[in-house]
Design a protein around this motif. Structure first.
Motif, PDB file in Angstrom:
ATOM      1  N   VAL A  28      20.052   4.717  46.970  1.00 40.11           N
ATOM      2  CA  VAL A  28      20.507   6.099  47.030  1.00 40.11           C
ATOM      3  C   VAL A  28      19.656   6.846  48.054  1.00 40.11           C
ATOM      4  N   VAL A  29      20.326   7.523  48.979  1.00 40.11           N
ATOM      5  CA  VAL A  29      19.649   8.289  50.024  1.00 40.11           C
ATOM      6  C   VAL A  29      19.970   9.763  49.807  1.00 40.11           C
ATOM      7  N   ALA A  30      18.951  10.540  49.463  1.00 46.34           N
ATOM      8  CA  ALA A  30      19.126  11.985  49.287  1.00 46.34           C
ATOM      9  C   ALA A  30      18.896  12.666  50.630  1.00 46.34           C
ATOM     10  N   VAL A  31      19.814  13.525  51.018  1.00 46.93           N
ATOM     11  CA  VAL A  31      19.703  14.236  52.291  1.00 46.93           C
ATOM     12  C   VAL A  31      19.909  15.728  52.067  1.00 46.93           C
ATOM     13  N   GLN A  32      19.110  16.515  52.782  1.00 48.13           N
ATOM     14  CA  GLN A  32      19.248  17.965  52.728  1.00 48.13           C
ATOM     15  C   GLN A  32      19.360  18.469  54.166  1.00 48.13           C
ATOM     16  N   ILE A  33      20.570  18.387  54.681  1.00 47.98           N
ATOM     17  CA  ILE A  33      20.870  18.788  56.051  1.00 47.98           C
ATOM     18  C   ILE A  33      22.090  19.698  55.998  1.00 47.98           C
ATOM     19  N   PRO A  34      22.116  20.775  56.773  1.00 44.88           N
ATOM     20  CA  PRO A  34      23.339  21.584  56.834  1.00 44.88           C
ATOM     21  C   PRO A  34      24.526  20.741  57.318  1.00 44.88           C
ATOM     22  N   SER A  35      25.690  21.253  57.177  1.00 46.79           N
ATOM     23  CA  SER A  35      26.903  20.519  57.574  1.00 46.79           C
ATOM     24  C   SER A  35      27.043  20.462  59.084  1.00 46.79           C
ATOM     25  N   TRP A  36      26.128  19.783  59.734  1.00 50.86           N
ATOM     26  CA  TRP A  36      26.147  19.569  61.169  1.00 50.86           C
ATOM     27  C   TRP A  36      26.533  18.127  61.420  1.00 50.86           C
ATOM     28  N   TRP A  37      26.660  17.743  62.697  1.00 55.27           N
ATOM     29  CA  TRP A  37      27.069  16.379  63.019  1.00 55.27           C
ATOM     30  C   TRP A  37      26.043  15.369  62.522  1.00 55.27           C
ATOM     31  N   GLN A  38      24.785  15.775  62.392  1.00 55.63           N
ATOM     32  CA  GLN A  38      23.748  14.859  61.928  1.00 55.63           C
ATOM     33  C   GLN A  38      23.993  14.407  60.490  1.00 55.63           C
ATOM     34  N   LEU A  39      24.516  15.298  59.659  1.00 54.20           N
ATOM     35  CA  LEU A  39      24.835  14.915  58.281  1.00 54.20           C
ATOM     36  C   LEU A  39      25.887  13.824  58.270  1.00 54.20           C
ATOM     37  N   ASN A  40      26.919  13.974  59.067  1.00 52.53           N
ATOM     38  CA  ASN A  40      27.968  12.965  59.123  1.00 52.53           C
ATOM     39  C   ASN A  40      27.434  11.644  59.663  1.00 52.53           C
ATOM     40  N   ALA A  41      26.498  11.696  60.598  1.00 50.28           N
ATOM     41  CA  ALA A  41      25.895  10.470  61.122  1.00 50.28           C
ATOM     42  C   ALA A  41      25.121   9.746  60.023  1.00 50.28           C
ATOM     43  N   VAL A  42      24.404  10.498  59.194  1.00 48.41           N
ATOM     44  CA  VAL A  42      23.671   9.884  58.079  1.00 48.41           C
ATOM     45  C   VAL A  42      24.640   9.273  57.076  1.00 48.41           C
ATOM     46  N   VAL A  43      25.711   9.982  56.755  1.00 50.65           N
ATOM     47  CA  VAL A  43      26.709   9.470  55.800  1.00 50.65           C
ATOM     48  C   VAL A  43      27.334   8.178  56.324  1.00 50.65           C
ATOM     49  N   LEU A  44      27.714   8.154  57.600  1.00 50.47           N
ATOM     50  CA  LEU A  44      28.321   6.947  58.172  1.00 50.47           C
ATOM     51  C   LEU A  44      27.315   5.802  58.260  1.00 50.47           C
ATOM     52  N   ALA A  45      26.061   6.115  58.571  1.00 49.00           N
ATOM     53  CA  ALA A  45      25.028   5.081  58.622  1.00 49.00           C
ATOM     54  C   ALA A  45      24.809   4.484  57.235  1.00 49.00           C
ATOM     55  N   CYS A  46      24.789   5.329  56.222  1.00 53.14           N
ATOM     56  CA  CYS A  46      24.638   4.834  54.848  1.00 53.14           C
ATOM     57  C   CYS A  46      25.826   3.973  54.448  1.00 53.14           C
ATOM     58  N   ALA A  47      27.019   4.375  54.838  1.00 50.67           N
ATOM     59  CA  ALA A  47      28.205   3.569  54.541  1.00 50.67           C
ATOM     60  C   ALA A  47      28.104   2.208  55.212  1.00 50.67           C
ATOM     61  N   ARG A  48      27.596   2.184  56.423  1.00 48.11           N
ATOM     62  CA  ARG A  48      27.418   0.928  57.154  1.00 48.11           C
ATOM     63  C   ARG A  48      26.437   0.007  56.429  1.00 48.11           C
ATOM     64  N   LEU A  49      25.414   0.596  55.803  1.00 52.04           N
ATOM     65  CA  LEU A  49      24.395  -0.186  55.101  1.00 52.04           C
ATOM     66  C   LEU A  49      24.760  -0.479  53.653  1.00 52.04           C
ATOM     67  N   GLY A  50      25.794   0.179  53.143  1.00 49.49           N
ATOM     68  CA  GLY A  50      26.170   0.005  51.741  1.00 49.49           C
ATOM     69  C   GLY A  50      25.364   0.884  50.803  1.00 49.49           C
ATOM     70  N   ALA A  51      24.674   1.881  51.364  1.00 48.50           N
ATOM     71  CA  ALA A  51      23.876   2.798  50.553  1.00 48.50           C
ATOM     72  C   ALA A  51      24.737   3.969  50.085  1.00 48.50           C
ATOM     73  N   VAL A  52      24.246   4.654  49.076  1.00 46.08           N
ATOM     74  CA  VAL A  52      24.946   5.796  48.499  1.00 46.08           C
ATOM     75  C   VAL A  52      24.249   7.072  48.949  1.00 46.08           C
TER      76      VAL A  52
END
Length: 64
Positions: A28-52
């Motif tokens: 599980v990866v907890a993130v506290q980032i505003p809804s900027w493109w960086q948040l989506n990059a983290v979400v997609l990276a986690c999906a690539r790794l199989g993380a939540v």
């Protein structure tokens, strides 16, 4: 930013999460980032790794 550049950013985030922080499938990866493109990059990276992803609201902070 082009899709190719964005994919490169996602790959770099995934590399840092996996290699530098040891994030893997089921973690599980907890993130506290505003809804900027960086948040989506983290979400997609986690999906690539199989993380939540566990997003935290940016308004929930300690008051000084």
């Amino acid at each position: 930013m082009t899709y190719r550049e964005y994919a490169g950013q996602v790959g770099r985030v995934a590399a840092v999460l996996a290699g530098g922080l040891g994030v893997g499938r089921g973690d599980v990866v907890a993130v506290q980032i505003p809804s900027w493109w960086q948040l989506n990059a983290v979400v997609l990276a986690c999906a690539r790794l199989g993380a939540v992803v566990a997003p935290l609201m940016t308004t929930v902070r300690a008051r000084a």
